[in-house]
Design a protein around this motif. Structure first.
Motif, PDB file in Angstrom:
ATOM      1  N   ASP A  91     -14.827  -3.785   2.973  1.00 40.77           N
ATOM      2  CA  ASP A  91     -14.414  -3.480   1.651  1.00 40.77           C
ATOM      3  C   ASP A  91     -13.656  -2.055   2.047  1.00 40.77           C
ATOM      4  OD1 ASP A  91     -15.328  -5.264  -0.162  1.00 40.77           O
ATOM      5  OD2 ASP A  91     -17.082  -4.621  -0.093  1.00 40.77           O
ATOM      6  N   GLY A  92     -14.164  -1.254   2.689  1.00 37.82           N
ATOM      7  CA  GLY A  92     -13.554  -0.169   3.079  1.00 37.82           C
ATOM      8  C   GLY A  92     -12.080  -0.315   3.738  1.00 37.82           C
ATOM      9  N   HIS A  93     -12.003  -1.247   4.778  1.00 41.14           N
ATOM     10  CA  HIS A  93     -10.497  -1.546   5.137  1.00 41.14           C
ATOM     11  C   HIS A  93      -9.451  -2.102   4.213  1.00 41.14           C
ATOM     12  CE1 HIS A  93     -11.155  -0.939   9.392  1.00 41.14           C
ATOM     13  NE2 HIS A  93     -12.301  -1.534   9.447  1.00 41.14           N
ATOM     14  N   ARG A  94     -10.074  -2.743   3.229  1.00 41.37           N
ATOM     15  CA  ARG A  94      -9.238  -2.925   2.207  1.00 41.37           C
ATOM     16  C   ARG A  94      -8.681  -2.239   1.148  1.00 41.37           C
ATOM     17  NH1 ARG A  94     -12.677  -8.310   2.128  1.00 41.37           N
ATOM     18  NH2 ARG A  94     -14.070  -7.400   0.653  1.00 41.37           N
ATOM     19  N   PHE A  95      -9.719  -1.231   0.761  1.00 41.66           N
ATOM     20  CA  PHE A  95      -9.412  -0.124   0.071  1.00 41.66           C
ATOM     21  C   PHE A  95      -8.538   0.838   0.870  1.00 41.66           C
ATOM     22  CE2 PHE A  95     -10.099   4.121  -1.849  1.00 41.66           C
ATOM     23  CZ  PHE A  95      -9.968   3.800  -3.286  1.00 41.66           C
ATOM     24  N   GLN A  96      -8.656   0.981   2.040  1.00 43.58           N
ATOM     25  CA  GLN A  96      -7.558   1.859   3.025  1.00 43.58           C
ATOM     26  C   GLN A  96      -6.232   1.618   2.719  1.00 43.58           C
ATOM     27  OE1 GLN A  96      -7.634   1.739   7.476  1.00 43.58           O
ATOM     28  NE2 GLN A  96      -7.837   3.668   7.103  1.00 43.58           N
ATOM     29  N   ALA A  97      -5.988   0.169   2.878  1.00 41.74           N
ATOM     30  CA  ALA A  97      -4.728  -0.506   2.699  1.00 41.74           C
ATOM     31  C   ALA A  97      -4.170  -0.052   1.498  1.00 41.74           C
ATOM     32  CB  ALA A  97      -4.692  -1.939   2.814  1.00 41.74           C
ATOM     33  N   ASN A  98      -4.961  -0.224   0.264  1.00 43.14           N
ATOM     34  CA  ASN A  98      -4.299   0.228  -1.000  1.00 43.14           C
ATOM     35  C   ASN A  98      -4.365   1.555  -1.280  1.00 43.14           C
ATOM     36  OD1 ASN A  98      -4.252  -2.388  -1.862  1.00 43.14           O
ATOM     37  ND2 ASN A  98      -6.370  -2.619  -2.376  1.00 43.14           N
ATOM     38  N   ALA A  99      -5.009   2.441  -0.704  1.00 38.42           N
ATOM     39  CA  ALA A  99      -5.077   3.980  -0.634  1.00 38.42           C
ATOM     40  C   ALA A  99      -3.837   4.473  -0.208  1.00 38.42           C
ATOM     41  CB  ALA A  99      -6.385   4.392  -0.215  1.00 38.42           C
ATOM     42  N   ARG A 100      -3.228   3.870   0.909  1.00 38.42           N
ATOM     43  CA  ARG A 100      -2.206   4.258   1.499  1.00 38.42           C
ATOM     44  C   ARG A 100      -1.090   4.074   0.864  1.00 38.42           C
ATOM     45  NH1 ARG A 100      -3.806   2.214   8.016  1.00 38.42           N
ATOM     46  NH2 ARG A 100      -4.636   4.521   8.408  1.00 38.42           N
ATOM     47  N   LYS A 101      -1.003   2.832   0.101  1.00 40.53           N
ATOM     48  CA  LYS A 101      -0.027   2.410  -0.594  1.00 40.53           C
ATOM     49  C   LYS A 101       0.242   3.566  -1.987  1.00 40.53           C
ATOM     50  CE  LYS A 101      -0.123  -2.647   0.385  1.00 40.53           C
ATOM     51  NZ  LYS A 101      -0.510  -3.818  -0.359  1.00 40.53           N
ATOM     52  N   VAL A 102      -0.727   3.894  -2.415  1.00 40.54           N
ATOM     53  CA  VAL A 102      -0.850   4.730  -3.683  1.00 40.54           C
ATOM     54  C   VAL A 102      -0.382   6.267  -3.080  1.00 40.54           C
ATOM     55  CG1 VAL A 102      -2.359   6.381  -5.104  1.00 40.54           C
ATOM     56  CG2 VAL A 102      -2.840   3.660  -4.670  1.00 40.54           C
ATOM     57  N   ILE A 103      -0.669   6.683  -1.951  1.00 42.20           N
ATOM     58  CA  ILE A 103      -0.227   7.876  -1.499  1.00 42.20           C
ATOM     59  C   ILE A 103       1.195   8.050  -1.080  1.00 42.20           C
ATOM     60  CG2 ILE A 103      -0.458   9.689   0.558  1.00 42.20           C
ATOM     61  CD1 ILE A 103      -2.913   9.905  -1.440  1.00 42.20           C
ATOM     62  N   ALA A 104       1.458   6.784  -0.599  1.00 41.10           N
ATOM     63  CA  ALA A 104       3.047   6.805  -0.164  1.00 41.10           C
ATOM     64  C   ALA A 104       3.809   6.600  -1.343  1.00 41.10           C
ATOM     65  CB  ALA A 104       3.090   5.315   0.689  1.00 41.10           C
ATOM     66  N   ALA A 105       3.379   5.875  -2.446  1.00 42.78           N
ATOM     67  CA  ALA A 105       4.294   5.978  -3.896  1.00 42.78           C
ATOM     68  C   ALA A 105       4.399   7.577  -4.296  1.00 42.78           C
ATOM     69  CB  ALA A 105       3.503   5.224  -4.681  1.00 42.78           C
ATOM     70  N   VAL A 106       3.139   8.139  -4.115  1.00 39.77           N
ATOM     71  CA  VAL A 106       3.256   9.397  -4.721  1.00 39.77           C
ATOM     72  C   VAL A 106       4.050  10.412  -4.117  1.00 39.77           C
ATOM     73  CG1 VAL A 106       1.966  11.733  -4.942  1.00 39.77           C
ATOM     74  CG2 VAL A 106       0.899   9.397  -5.842  1.00 39.77           C
ATOM     75  N   ALA A 107       4.154  10.224  -2.578  1.00 39.25           N
ATOM     76  CA  ALA A 107       4.995  10.777  -1.686  1.00 39.25           C
ATOM     77  C   ALA A 107       6.518  10.777  -1.959  1.00 39.25           C
ATOM     78  CB  ALA A 107       4.680  10.647  -0.305  1.00 39.25           C
TER      79      ALA A 107
END
Length: 305
Positions: A64-80
């Motif tokens: 579950d952590g790996h799946r959440f990591q992929a989504n978290a990176r997308k969120v941070i990339a969108a904010v950046a």
């Protein structure tokens, strides 16, 4: 009731996932370990899943952590990306970045910068080349690496390279806890010269210490020269000899758990400088400029602590 997930929790989660350590992540983002642990626990409660498997090897991502990591990176990339648009910069920074690093510096300065840059610019492909300082200079001049993180005190080709010092580290004397010199708070080089030296032959560290001994007209006996920091630390830890090394390398124990003490020098001693190095006159690409700015920002934060 499910809590709202904050942007800060995404960043905290990514810091832990990239370092596999709460302690390392806390240092990287400059918060207390307890606050970081609480944030991760609250995030897991909000999601209803375990993101990390806690073990002796550190904080390991679950499935579950790996799946959440992929989504978290997308969120941070969108904010950046949104922030870059606000500043009139390109929406997405992309391309390739090749970073050179010397073996000694890699373990102390590369990981944090790498993680932060990758988190901010996930579309950039980063390659890392580990080489000796001399060969890194060759690669920089030939354009085979974009920039390097290395000890930059005594470059062989200073006229061809630009340098920006990120940190200066004082030289200190390392010895075993039971060593006679450990009874003193400060030491003179003349006192140290009476004991066998264990010399680290890596990243031009030896040339800095040799210049220091020569300036004082001292010629201490050398027990061993080694390119391995762990070998030097272990021999010092068992009391076989002492060593002069920059403070950024200091750890309070050896691999076999023999404690090592470090003492300041009363003599004026040059620092060991770690910095960014790139080819002079090079047309700097956007990815290189962004990495340099990130390194500068991190250096400023560390100096202000």
């Amino acid at each position: 009731m499910q809590r709202h997930i904050t942007l800060k929790q995404f960043r905290y989660f990514l810091a832990v996932s990239e370092t596999s350590s709460v302690a390392a992540a806390a240092r990287m983002i400059s918060i207390a370990q307890s606050a970081l642990t609480k944030s991760i626990q609250e995030l897991e409660e909000s999601l209803g899943v375990k993101l990390f498997q806690r073990s002796a090897k550190g904080m390991l991502l679950t499935q579950d952590g790996h799946r959440f990591q992929a989504n978290a990176r997308k969120v941070i990339a969108a904010v950046a990306e949104a922030g870059q648009i606000d500043r009139g910069k390109p929406a997405v920074l992309s391309g390739n970045l090749t970073i050179g690093v010397s073996s000694l510096v890699a373990g102390y300065y590369l990981a944090d910068l790498f993680a932060k840059f990758q988190r901010s610019h996930p579309s950039v492909t980063i390659s890392v080349v580990e080489e000796t300082p001399l060969f890194l200079e060759h690669l920089l001049i030939n354009g085979e690496v974009d920039l390097a993180i290395m000890v930059c005190n005594a470059l062989d080709e200073p006229q061809a390279l630009e340098v920006e010092v990120l940190t200066r580290s004082s030289n200190r004397v390392w010895m075993a806890s039971a060593h006679p010199l450990a009874e003193k708070a400060e030491l003179l080089l003349s006192e140290c010269a009476a004991y066998p030296q264990v010399v680290l032959e890596a990243d031009r560290i030896e040339s800095v210490t040799q210049a220091l001994w020569a300036h004082q007209g001292l010629h201490p006996a050398v027990l061993m020269r080694s390119s391995s920091l762990e070998a030097v630390r272990s021999l010092v830890g068992i009391g076989a000899g002492i060593t002069l090394l920059p403070d950024f390398l200091y750890r309070p124990w050896t691999l076999d758990a023999d404690h090592v003490q470090a003492r300041s020098l009363r003599d004026a001693a040059p620092s060991v400088d770690v910095g960014l190095v790139w080819r002079r006159g090079l047309h700097t690409r956007a990815v290189v400029t962004e990495f340099i700015e990130l390194a500068r920002e991190q250096s400023r934060r560390q100096r202000s602590r």
